[in-house]
Design a protein around this motif. Structure first.
Motif, short mmCIF file in Angstrom:
data_model
loop_
_atom_site.label_atom_id
_atom_site.label_comp_id
_atom_site.label_asym_id
_atom_site.label_seq_id
_atom_site.Cartn_x
_atom_site.Cartn_y
_atom_site.Cartn_z
N GLN A 12 -9.59 4.24 -3.64
CA GLN A 12 -8.40 4.99 -3.25
C GLN A 12 -7.26 4.02 -2.90
O GLN A 12 -6.11 4.25 -3.27
CB GLN A 12 -8.68 5.90 -2.06
N ALA A 13 -7.60 2.94 -2.20
CA ALA A 13 -6.59 1.95 -1.85
C ALA A 13 -6.05 1.26 -3.10
O ALA A 13 -4.84 1.01 -3.20
CB ALA A 13 -7.18 0.92 -0.88
N LEU A 14 -6.93 0.97 -4.04
CA LEU A 14 -6.49 0.36 -5.29
C LEU A 14 -5.54 1.29 -6.04
O LEU A 14 -4.50 0.86 -6.53
CB LEU A 14 -7.70 0.01 -6.16
N ALA A 15 -5.88 2.56 -6.10
CA ALA A 15 -5.01 3.54 -6.76
C ALA A 15 -3.66 3.62 -6.05
O ALA A 15 -2.61 3.71 -6.69
CB ALA A 15 -5.68 4.90 -6.80
N TRP A 16 -3.69 3.57 -4.72
CA TRP A 16 -2.45 3.63 -3.95
C TRP A 16 -1.58 2.40 -4.23
O TRP A 16 -0.38 2.52 -4.45
CB TRP A 16 -2.76 3.76 -2.46
N TRP A 61 1.58 -0.61 5.75
CA TRP A 61 0.80 -0.29 4.54
C TRP A 61 -0.39 0.58 4.89
O TRP A 61 -0.71 1.51 4.16
CB TRP A 61 0.34 -1.55 3.83
N VAL A 62 -1.05 0.26 6.00
CA VAL A 62 -2.21 1.05 6.44
C VAL A 62 -1.77 2.49 6.70
O VAL A 62 -2.40 3.44 6.23
CB VAL A 62 -2.87 0.45 7.69
N VAL A 63 -0.69 2.64 7.43
CA VAL A 63 -0.19 3.98 7.76
C VAL A 63 0.17 4.74 6.48
O VAL A 63 -0.21 5.90 6.30
CB VAL A 63 1.01 3.90 8.73
N ALA A 64 0.91 4.10 5.58
CA ALA A 64 1.33 4.76 4.34
C ALA A 64 0.12 5.15 3.49
O ALA A 64 0.06 6.27 2.95
CB ALA A 64 2.28 3.87 3.56
N PHE A 65 -0.83 4.22 3.36
CA PHE A 65 -2.03 4.53 2.57
C PHE A 65 -2.82 5.67 3.19
O PHE A 65 -3.20 6.63 2.50
CB PHE A 65 -2.91 3.28 2.42
N ILE A 71 -6.54 10.25 5.47
CA ILE A 71 -7.67 9.69 6.23
C ILE A 71 -7.14 9.08 7.53
O ILE A 71 -5.95 8.79 7.66
CB ILE A 71 -8.44 8.62 5.43
N ALA A 72 -8.03 8.87 8.48
CA ALA A 72 -7.66 8.28 9.76
C ALA A 72 -7.30 6.81 9.58
O ALA A 72 -7.80 6.13 8.68
CB ALA A 72 -8.83 8.40 10.75
N TYR A 73 -6.42 6.32 10.45
CA TYR A 73 -5.90 4.96 10.32
C TYR A 73 -6.96 3.87 10.46
O TYR A 73 -6.77 2.76 9.96
CB TYR A 73 -4.78 4.71 11.33
#
Length: 92
Positions: A12-16, A61-65, A71-73
């Motif tokens: 999911q992070a890669l897609a983001w 970036w964490v917040v935006a992703f 999902i939770a931070y």
């Protein structure tokens, strides 16, 4: 977190990252990865760990992703810890 769940978060992070026109070139430059590598290494737990390492470098970036993924931070860091090389050292 189980490794399978962590790999899903990594994907999911890669897609983001790949969907972010401003962030993708930063990731490619920082990781030395090519667009072809993104496709061939997407299933590699070590590569997904590197993606999560990258995303967790910046709180924004964490917040935006997390907001985009619903999902939770704390989930990206927990996922990173469940992938190869992510266990926390025990200093005692």
């Amino acid at each position: 977190m189980r490794q399978e769940s962590a790999e899903t978060i990594g994907l999911q992070a890669l897609a983001w990252v790949t969907g972010n026109d401003e962030l993708l070139p930063v990731f490619l430059g920082a990781s030395g990865t090519s667009l072809t590598d993104l496709k061939t290494r997407a299933g590699d737990p070590d590569f997904l760990a590197a993606v999560l390492d990258f995303v967790t470098m910046d709180d924004a970036w964490v917040v935006a992703f997390c907001d985009s993924a619903g999902i939770a931070y704390e989930v990206p860091l927990a996922a990173r810890q469940a992938l190869p090389g992510g266990s926390l050292p025990n200093w005692t």
